[in-house]
Design an enzyme around this catalytic site. Sequence first.
Site, PDB file in Angstrom:
ATOM      1  N   GLU A  39      -4.780  -5.129  10.710  1.00  0.00           N
ATOM      2  CA  GLU A  39      -3.896  -4.016  10.998  1.00  0.00           C
ATOM      3  C   GLU A  39      -4.083  -3.535  12.273  1.00  0.00           C
ATOM      4  OE1 GLU A  39      -2.044  -2.884   7.027  1.00  0.00           O
ATOM      5  OE2 GLU A  39      -3.973  -1.624   7.041  1.00  0.00           O
ATOM      6  N   SER A  95       3.809  -2.092  10.074  1.00  0.00           N
ATOM      7  CA  SER A  95       5.335  -2.099  10.241  1.00  0.00           C
ATOM      8  C   SER A  95       5.829  -3.292   9.829  1.00  0.00           C
ATOM      9  CB  SER A  95       5.782  -1.741  11.881  1.00  0.00           C
ATOM     10  OG  SER A  95       5.276  -0.218  11.690  1.00  0.00           O
ATOM     11  N   GLU A 153      -6.447   4.409   8.098  1.00  0.00           N
ATOM     12  CA  GLU A 153      -6.506   5.824   7.956  1.00  0.00           C
ATOM     13  C   GLU A 153      -7.625   6.282   7.323  1.00  0.00           C
ATOM     14  OE1 GLU A 153      -2.850   5.462   5.577  1.00  0.00           O
ATOM     15  OE2 GLU A 153      -1.853   4.858   7.455  1.00  0.00           O
ATOM     16  N   GLY A 160       2.757   2.427  10.688  1.00  0.00           N
ATOM     17  CA  GLY A 160       3.803   3.440  10.396  1.00  0.00           C
ATOM     18  C   GLY A 160       4.642   3.671  11.669  1.00  0.00           C
ATOM     19  N   ASN A 183       0.834  -1.265   0.230  1.00  0.00           N
ATOM     20  CA  ASN A 183       0.096   0.039   0.085  1.00  0.00           C
ATOM     21  C   ASN A 183       0.801   1.041   0.138  1.00  0.00           C
ATOM     22  OD1 ASN A 183      -1.677   2.260   0.462  1.00  0.00           O
ATOM     23  ND2 ASN A 183      -2.271   1.351   2.785  1.00  0.00           N
ATOM     24  N   LYS A 225       0.117   4.249  -0.136  1.00  0.00           N
ATOM     25  CA  LYS A 225      -0.570   5.544   0.510  1.00  0.00           C
ATOM     26  C   LYS A 225      -0.283   6.675  -0.289  1.00  0.00           C
ATOM     27  CE  LYS A 225       0.088   3.120   4.829  1.00  0.00           C
ATOM     28  NZ  LYS A 225       0.051   3.178   6.380  1.00  0.00           N
ATOM     29  N   HIS A 234      -9.350   0.915   5.274  1.00  0.00           N
ATOM     30  CA  HIS A 234      -7.962   1.225   5.793  1.00  0.00           C
ATOM     31  C   HIS A 234      -8.049   1.959   7.116  1.00  0.00           C
ATOM     32  CE1 HIS A 234      -4.020   2.396   6.377  1.00  0.00           C
ATOM     33  NE2 HIS A 234      -3.530   1.255   5.783  1.00  0.00           N
TER      34      HIS A 234
HETATM   35  P1  PGA Z   1       3.125   0.118   7.479  1.00  0.00           P
HETATM   36  O1  PGA Z   1       1.476   0.540   7.039  1.00  0.00           O
HETATM   37  O2  PGA Z   1       3.661  -1.149   7.018  1.00  0.00           O
HETATM   38  O3  PGA Z   1       3.751   1.486   7.106  1.00  0.00           O
HETATM   39  O4  PGA Z   1       2.764   0.094   9.063  1.00  0.00           O
HETATM   40  C1  PGA Z   1       0.569  -0.657   6.928  1.00  0.00           C
HETATM   41  C2  PGA Z   1      -0.487  -0.259   6.415  1.00  0.00           C
HETATM   42  O5  PGA Z   1      -1.322   0.940   6.588  1.00  0.00           O
HETATM   43  O6  PGA Z   1      -1.191  -1.004   5.313  1.00  0.00           O
END
Ligand code: PGA
Length: 253
Positions: free
Chosen positions: A169, A215, A99, A175, A9, A11, A97
């Site tokens: 997640e 992460s 976010e 992140g 992803n 983003k 997701h």
């Molecule tokens: P990240 O994001 O690997 O940067 O933690 C994962 C995601 O939001 O799908």
Amino acid sequence: MRKPFVAGNWKMNTDSHTGVNLAKSLASGLSESTGKSVDVAVIPPFVYIPAVVEAVSTARIAVGAQNVYIEEKGAFTGEISAAMLKDVGCTYALCGHSERRHVIGESDDLINKKVSAVISGGLLPILCVGELLEERKAEQTSEVVSRQIKAGLAGLSAEKVSAVTIAYEPVWAIGTGLTATPEQAQEVHALIRKILGEMYDGKLAEEIRIQYGGSAKPENASELMAQQDVDGLLVGGASLKSDDFLAIIQAAV
Ligand code: PGA
């Protein structure tokens, strides 16, 4: 029996140049045999989807969208339908997701409509679920994830749900560099499979793929993938570097 599935992803990152370059290095770096044993997808920003579809066309790499709207077409300024995404070569679409849930404010009900619209539009949804740090600390993880799964799949037949991938997640791991331990991931993945078994049946629950995200990186991909109910990874930050993303894919073989 469940084929591993690793998705990157991106983003709101990359531009027309860096996005295409990333896609091309993944396409050239992914071996034929790895591509056969792991399903791989990249999920770029909407505007770069056609260029990325073209750039990965020589490899076994699918393309997904980070979001989708619930209607097919019409007066919905600024929105993109599943049919449009399919038209430009997408295979997958993320729904819910973290976010989108926590920054944009999407509700379980809207996410449910998105999952349904994605399936009706001929794409494969990746339904994302996960608890906030305060929810984990308050021991509400099971309750939150269970609510998100039940609400996200509400009203969908078993046949439709067989098109869905779930991504667990934990919001506190996204992140942040803090990864769930393999045991923490396995515990929630097993719970999700149990809920799917109760909502549908054991066979379907065994077939649905559940990715872990938060992460994920080359250093922890193998131990996460070694868990019985972890069927793949949804990768954010580490999917922006082709070497890292390719190493993660390799760990899923
Ligand atoms: P990240 O994001 O690997 O940067 O933690 C994962 C995601 O939001 O799908």
